[in-house]
Structure formats: structure tokens, C-alpha cells
Design a protein around this motif. Structure first.
Motif, PDB file in Angstrom:
ATOM      1  N   ASP A 185       0.860  -1.188   0.000  1.00 10.17           N
ATOM      2  CA  ASP A 185       0.000   0.000   0.000  1.00 10.17           C
ATOM      3  C   ASP A 185       0.897   1.239   0.000  1.00 10.17           C
ATOM      4  OD1 ASP A 185      -2.221   1.607   0.076  1.00 10.17           O
ATOM      5  OD2 ASP A 185      -2.529   1.408   2.243  1.00 10.17           O
ATOM      6  N   PRO A 186       1.592   1.487  -1.110  1.00  4.08           N
ATOM      7  CA  PRO A 186       2.561   2.589  -1.140  1.00  4.08           C
ATOM      8  C   PRO A 186       1.895   3.950  -1.014  1.00  4.08           C
ATOM      9  CG  PRO A 186       2.269   1.674  -3.335  1.00  4.08           C
ATOM     10  CD  PRO A 186       1.537   0.765  -2.390  1.00  4.08           C
ATOM     11  N   LEU A 187       2.650   4.882  -0.493  1.00  2.27           N
ATOM     12  CA  LEU A 187       2.162   6.251  -0.365  1.00  2.27           C
ATOM     13  C   LEU A 187       2.197   6.956  -1.712  1.00  2.27           C
ATOM     14  CD1 LEU A 187       4.163   7.022   2.876  1.00  2.27           C
ATOM     15  CD2 LEU A 187       1.710   6.576   2.725  1.00  2.27           C
ATOM     16  N   PRO A 188       1.339   7.934  -1.923  1.00  3.94           N
ATOM     17  CA  PRO A 188       1.361   8.666  -3.204  1.00  3.94           C
ATOM     18  C   PRO A 188       2.732   9.299  -3.444  1.00  3.94           C
ATOM     19  CG  PRO A 188      -0.609   9.205  -1.931  1.00  3.94           C
ATOM     20  CD  PRO A 188       0.278   8.407  -1.025  1.00  3.94           C
ATOM     21  N   PRO A 189       3.293   9.119  -4.627  1.00  2.00           N
ATOM     22  CA  PRO A 189       4.656   9.603  -4.875  1.00  2.00           C
ATOM     23  C   PRO A 189       4.798  11.119  -4.819  1.00  2.00           C
ATOM     24  CG  PRO A 189       3.636   8.826  -6.915  1.00  2.00           C
ATOM     25  CD  PRO A 189       2.727   8.413  -5.796  1.00  2.00           C
ATOM     26  N   ASP A 190       3.693  11.844  -5.003  1.00  2.00           N
ATOM     27  CA  ASP A 190       3.775  13.305  -4.972  1.00  2.00           C
ATOM     28  C   ASP A 190       3.409  13.886  -3.613  1.00  2.00           C
ATOM     29  OD1 ASP A 190       1.104  12.628  -5.056  1.00  2.00           O
ATOM     30  OD2 ASP A 190       0.540  14.133  -6.559  1.00  2.00           O
ATOM     31  N   ALA A 191       3.099  13.021  -2.643  1.00  2.00           N
ATOM     32  CA  ALA A 191       2.615  13.517  -1.352  1.00  2.00           C
ATOM     33  C   ALA A 191       3.664  14.347  -0.631  1.00  2.00           C
ATOM     34  CB  ALA A 191       2.159  12.353  -0.482  1.00  2.00           C
ATOM     35  N   TRP A 192       4.932  13.908  -0.691  1.00  2.00           N
ATOM     36  CA  TRP A 192       5.959  14.649   0.027  1.00  2.00           C
ATOM     37  C   TRP A 192       6.154  16.039  -0.577  1.00  2.00           C
ATOM     38  CZ3 TRP A 192      11.252  15.667  -1.633  1.00  2.00           C
ATOM     39  CH2 TRP A 192      11.985  16.366  -0.663  1.00  2.00           C
ATOM     40  N   THR A 193       6.186  16.116  -1.896  1.00  2.00           N
ATOM     41  CA  THR A 193       6.322  17.420  -2.549  1.00  2.00           C
ATOM     42  C   THR A 193       5.184  18.342  -2.143  1.00  2.00           C
ATOM     43  OG1 THR A 193       7.458  16.457  -4.458  1.00  2.00           O
ATOM     44  CG2 THR A 193       6.428  18.616  -4.773  1.00  2.00           C
ATOM     45  N   LEU A 194       3.966  17.817  -2.165  1.00  2.00           N
ATOM     46  CA  LEU A 194       2.804  18.632  -1.831  1.00  2.00           C
ATOM     47  C   LEU A 194       2.821  19.074  -0.368  1.00  2.00           C
ATOM     48  CD1 LEU A 194       0.149  16.541  -3.777  1.00  2.00           C
ATOM     49  CD2 LEU A 194       0.798  18.918  -4.275  1.00  2.00           C
TER      50      LEU A 194
END
Length: 210
Positions: free
Chosen positions: A45-54
Motif C-alpha cells: 500500500d505505497p504512499l502517493p509519490p507526490d505527497a511529500w512534494t505537496l
């Protein structure tokens, strides 16, 4: 008392790190029956790849100007941090991939930090077990000596930055039996496997006692 368990293997049905983490958890649960275990599996269940940037850009954006996506990313970061800080003990199973940590785990760390503000000492004195495994051999005198860029990073974040009361359970040569080039190391691999299982049992009992 609650336990937070994080897994990062992308091979959940054949995970060497999960095998050892299961032993740690089993000992913990045997000593603390009925106590909750909160789980997060970054491999399945990976985290969204853009979540950290956002989440990071949201921190530099006035609250009334943040986009819905930025607000969602900040909320996710806060949830991830709370899972970790609300637990009384932590168990993290993080394999070595391509000589470093997986993108899934790195994103998780970055989001927990992005949740701020107290990333320094986040796990101060909290009983924390890191289970980490490596497919090959990286010890002194091996061809890949110095190529493990995962374990030092994990220690730096968990122990030095977050100040956890850290115990590390390690196993190498997990690809023996999978990669024919390592077949000549099967006896050493079997010994390391047995030793790692013994350490996992002991660590689980010690974790429950803290």
C-alpha cells in the motif's frame, strides 16, 4: 501498550524482513496478549509519490492559499506521524534494495518529517526495533563492503535524528537459494538465518519487557 509495525518489502509473500519481524511481534504479543498492533505496509500500500512534494510546498504556502491536494498531503503526513508517535513501541521491517532504502520507505520518512515541527527527538527513548535484511554480503572483506547505504541511513534517522531506543536485527545473504551465484555461501547463509531468528526471538521478548 500498543505496537506500531511498518513493513517495506515489495515481496510480501516471500519477505525475509517480514519473517523476522513476525518473530519479534509474536514474542511481543505473547507477553502482551490483547494489546493493539497498528500496521502499515508500504510495499503493498505505497504512499502517493507526490505527497511529500505537496506536503513540503504546503509548509511554505499560507494556509488560505493551499490547494486541496496540499491539504490532503499535510493530513496524510500528520496521520503517519501520529501512527508512529501514538504507539508505545515501534517495529520497522525495512529491506535493502539496490544498496539503499526503497522509495516507499524514504517517502514515509520524508512525510513524517514534513508533518513537523518536532522531528528532532520524535521517538526519544521509545523502544524501537529495526529489522533489516540484505540479499548479499556486505561485511569486511566482501566484494560489496561499503555498498550498504541503507543501514547507516536507517540508524541516522531512527537513532540520531529521532532518538529512538533502537535495537537492530540484521540478516544477510537472503538471496542464497534464489541467485545461483551465491550457492557456495549456503552454509554461511543458513547459519546467519538461524542466528537472526534467535536474535529476533530475544528482541521481541525484550521489547515487550520495556
Amino acid at each position: 501498550m500498543s505496537l506500531f509495525r511498518l513493513d517495506a518489502s515489495i515481496m510480501p509473500t516471500a519477505s525475509a524482513s517480514a519473517e523476522l519481524a513476525d518473530l519479534v511481534e509474536a514474542q511481543w504479543s505473547a507477553a502482551r496478549p490483547g494489546e493493539p498492533v497498528v500496521r502499515r505496509h508500504l510495499g503493498t500500500d505505497p504512499l502517493p509519490p507526490d505527497a511529500w512534494t505537496l506536503a513540503t510546498t504546503a509548509g511554505f504556502t499560507p494556509e488560505d492559499q493551499r490547494t486541496p491536494a496540499q491539504r490532503d498531503a499535510l493530513a496524510l503526513a500528520a496521520d503517519l506521524k501520529a501512527e508512529l508517535t501514538d504507539a508505545d513501541a515501534a517495529l520497522l521491517a525495512v529491506p535493502l534494495y539496490n544498496y539503499g532504502v526503497s522509495q516507499h520507505f524514504k517517502t514515509w520518512v520524508d512525510l513524517v518529517i514534513a508533518a513537523g515541527p518536532a522531528d528532532q527527538g520524535l521517538l526519544k527513548d521509545k523502544a524501537t526495533v529495526l529489522v533489516t535484511v540484505r540479499g548479499g554480503g556486505y561485511g569486511p572483506g566482501t566484494p560489496r563492503e561499503g555498498w550498504d547505504h541503507s543501514t547507516p541511513y536507517l540508524r541516522r534517522v531512527l537513532s540520531d535524528l529521532w532518538q529512538a531506543d533502537l535495537t537492530v536485527v540484521e540478516r544477510e545473504l537472503t538471496l542464497v537459494g534464489v541467485n545461483p551465484a551465491l550457492d557456495h555461501l549456503k552454509d554461511i547463509a543458513a547459519q546467519q538465518h538461524t542466528a537472526a531468528r534467535d536474535v529476533a526471538h530475544h528482541t521481541g521478548r525484550a521489547l515487550a519487557a520495556k
